[in-house]
Design a protein around this motif. Structure first.
Motif, mmCIF file in Angstrom:
data_model
loop_
_atom_site.group_PDB
_atom_site.id
_atom_site.type_symbol
_atom_site.label_atom_id
_atom_site.label_comp_id
_atom_site.label_asym_id
_atom_site.label_seq_id
_atom_site.Cartn_x
_atom_site.Cartn_y
_atom_site.Cartn_z
ATOM 1 N N ASP A 163 0.868 -1.181 0.000
ATOM 2 C CA ASP A 163 0.000 0.000 0.000
ATOM 3 C C ASP A 163 0.903 1.229 0.000
ATOM 4 O OD1 ASP A 163 -2.266 1.604 2.379
ATOM 5 O OD2 ASP A 163 -1.951 1.907 0.214
ATOM 6 N N LEU A 164 1.037 1.827 -1.148
ATOM 7 C CA LEU A 164 1.926 2.979 -1.280
ATOM 8 C C LEU A 164 1.153 4.286 -1.401
ATOM 9 C CD1 LEU A 164 4.438 1.364 -3.803
ATOM 10 C CD2 LEU A 164 4.660 1.542 -1.325
ATOM 11 N N SER A 165 -0.113 4.282 -1.025
ATOM 12 C CA SER A 165 -0.938 5.486 -1.201
ATOM 13 C C SER A 165 -0.496 6.614 -0.280
ATOM 14 C CB SER A 165 -2.411 5.154 -0.940
ATOM 15 O OG SER A 165 -2.554 4.589 0.355
ATOM 16 N N PRO A 168 6.641 13.473 -5.734
ATOM 17 C CA PRO A 168 6.301 14.591 -6.634
ATOM 18 C C PRO A 168 6.027 14.098 -8.046
ATOM 19 C CG PRO A 168 8.648 14.553 -6.252
ATOM 20 C CD PRO A 168 8.059 13.489 -5.371
ATOM 21 N N LEU A 169 4.795 13.567 -8.241
ATOM 22 C CA LEU A 169 4.474 13.000 -9.545
ATOM 23 C C LEU A 169 4.161 14.055 -10.574
ATOM 24 C CD1 LEU A 169 2.243 9.982 -8.498
ATOM 25 C CD2 LEU A 169 4.614 9.962 -9.200
ATOM 26 N N ASN A 170 3.604 15.181 -10.080
ATOM 27 C CA ASN A 170 3.192 16.217 -11.027
ATOM 28 C C ASN A 170 4.273 17.250 -11.193
ATOM 29 O OD1 ASN A 170 0.668 15.029 -11.357
ATOM 30 N ND2 ASN A 170 -0.062 16.012 -9.501
ATOM 31 N N LYS A 171 5.456 16.784 -11.397
ATOM 32 C CA LYS A 171 6.579 17.696 -11.573
ATOM 33 C C LYS A 171 6.441 18.415 -12.900
ATOM 34 C CE LYS A 171 11.389 17.546 -12.622
ATOM 35 N NZ LYS A 171 12.312 16.758 -13.319
ATOM 36 N N PHE A 205 6.005 5.507 -11.721
ATOM 37 C CA PHE A 205 5.575 5.189 -10.356
ATOM 38 C C PHE A 205 4.535 4.089 -10.361
ATOM 39 C CE2 PHE A 205 5.394 6.065 -5.912
ATOM 40 C CZ PHE A 205 4.094 5.775 -5.529
ATOM 41 N N GLU A 206 3.574 4.238 -11.261
ATOM 42 C CA GLU A 206 2.497 3.250 -11.344
ATOM 43 C C GLU A 206 3.035 1.872 -11.729
ATOM 44 O OE1 GLU A 206 -0.752 4.603 -13.810
ATOM 45 O OE2 GLU A 206 -1.517 2.556 -13.957
ATOM 46 N N LYS A 207 4.041 1.886 -12.590
ATOM 47 C CA LYS A 207 4.537 0.628 -13.137
ATOM 48 C C LYS A 207 5.533 -0.069 -12.218
ATOM 49 C CE LYS A 207 6.134 -0.933 -17.682
ATOM 50 N NZ LYS A 207 5.074 -1.888 -17.974
ATOM 51 N N PHE A 264 12.183 7.714 -5.850
ATOM 52 C CA PHE A 264 11.522 8.512 -6.886
ATOM 53 C C PHE A 264 11.859 9.992 -6.771
ATOM 54 C CE2 PHE A 264 9.061 5.880 -9.614
ATOM 55 C CZ PHE A 264 8.895 4.705 -8.912
ATOM 56 N N VAL A 265 12.133 10.438 -5.553
ATOM 57 C CA VAL A 265 12.589 11.825 -5.410
ATOM 58 C C VAL A 265 13.967 11.977 -6.060
ATOM 59 C CG1 VAL A 265 13.376 13.531 -3.728
ATOM 60 C CG2 VAL A 265 11.232 12.327 -3.338
ATOM 61 N N LYS A 266 14.840 11.009 -5.804
ATOM 62 C CA LYS A 266 16.184 11.037 -6.399
ATOM 63 C C LYS A 266 16.095 10.945 -7.926
ATOM 64 C CE LYS A 266 18.986 9.076 -2.671
ATOM 65 N NZ LYS A 266 19.668 10.305 -2.297
#
Lengths: 199, 168
Positions: free
Chosen positions: A58-60, A65-68, B21-23, B50-52
């Protein structure tokens, strides 16, 4: 047994070369323990795969920062290039202004030169005209005038005095009757400003 | 879409960050868990990775697949954590751990318990080989070892795991 165990490990990883597989299967067929070991390693592989697959993930809650915003690498150069453009524009304007001013100065100097040159030509003509007239007047009023002849020695006219020990090769004597001329005092300024004859 | 090759030379698509990220977030989590053996630390590792990746996205040259690059970032991050914890707690070393004395050897050891007994280096090999199905060559490139080393270490790890599970 260790040798076959290593081959089993490589086999289940798909890393046993084809040329070794014949001998491997032959050894397996003759060795029950080896076959059991192969089954155990295969089961282990499935177990490990199932272990990781079955994890409850569960990574929710992660804050990634996905919307970079896509990095606009040109943005940082924009201000620099804008400033450079303005500086170049100002410098160009200044240089063009100076160039045109310099051009007009050149034109002025040219005009000045032409004017002076024309004046000089005028003065030369006036001088030549004066010389001609002067010579004509001299001939008219003095029949005793002896024209100058280059490289000839003159025989002195009786009664005339000649220069003693003269080194000159020719002599010109002009005996003018100046009374025929109007008494006009000629200065340098007159010569340049107004015509002499007919004034 | 930019095209690139992975270690095996297979051309893969270039994914955006949300797609990545999703994958791969789950795979990164599993890998981190195999090394760190703690769910919270593994989640932190996913976030940090993912930040890196976001910070160093421009340095990615396409010499490997994006997944492999993420795996390498994860490995470096996790082993830094392990090294810092090792320096604090001298109990761990790089060799396979012995079965703790307090453990009841008469009862069957589950696979989960057996995996926890292995060192991070050996868990890593099992994860990359068994779950990710990487070749020896790919594992060698990720871990910085030789192919021969990977082959022998993987064999020894399986041997020991089998012994643990058989309660030897």
């Amino acid at each position: 047994m260790k040798e076959i165990e290593l081959q089993i490990s490589r086999f289940i990883d798909g890393e046993l070369p084809f040329e070794e597989q014949g001998e491997f299967f032959k050894a397996l067929s003759l060795n029950e323990d080896a076959r059991n070991m192969l089954n155990e390693y295969s089961e282990l592989k499935r177990g490990i795969k199932g272990h990781y697959t079955g994890l409850d993930i569960d990574l929710s809650s992660l804050k990634v920062p996905l919307n970079k915003e896509p990095e606009n690498k040109y943005k940082k150069y924009f201000y620099f290039s804008a400033a450079a453009s303005i500086i170049i524009l100002i410098a160009s304007s200044f240089l063009f202004t100076r160039f045109f001013a310099f051009q007009s100065e050149i034109e002025q100097v040219k005009e000045g030169y032409i004017r002076v040159n024309n004046e000089l030509e005028g003065y030369k003509k006036e001088r030549d005209t004066f010389k001609t007239v002067l010579a004509q007047e001299a001939r008219i009023t003095s029949p005793q005038m002896v024209p100058a002849v280059k490289n000839k020695t003159f025989k002195p006219i009786p009664g005339e005095k000649t220069a003693i020990n003269s080194q000159r090769k020719y002599t010109s004597r002009i005996d003018l009757n100046l009374d025929a001329f109007t008494t006009v005092k000629i200065t340098k300024d007159d010569f340049l400003v107004q015509p002499i004859i007919g004034n | 879409m930019m095209i690139e090759k992975n270690i095996a030379g297979i051309i893969e698509k270039n994914y955006s960050l949300p797609d990545l990220f999703e994958k791969y977030a789950s795979d990164i989590y599993r890998y981190s868990l195999s090394l760190l053996k703690d769910t919270d630390e593994a989640k932190d590792a996913v976030q940090e990775v993912f930040v890196k990746y976001t910070e160093n996205e421009n340095s990615f040259k396409g010499a490997c697949s994006q997944k492999t690059w993420l795996i390498v970032i994860t490995r470096n991050y996790c082993f830094n954590i392990i090294k810092s914890s090792r320096s604090k707690n001298k109990r761990f070393d790089e060799e396979i751990l012995e079965i703790p004395a307090e453990m009841d050897l008469d009862s069957k050891v589950t696979l989960n318990e057996a995996l926890k007994l292995l060192s991070p280096e050996h868990n890593e090999l099992l994860y990359l080989a068994e779950f990710e199905n990487y070749t020896y060559k790919e594992i060698a490139e990720i871990t910085g070892q030789t192919v021969e080393n990977v082959k022998i270490k993987l064999f020894r790890t399986r041997q020991h795991l089998r012994k643990i599970l058989k309660n030897y």
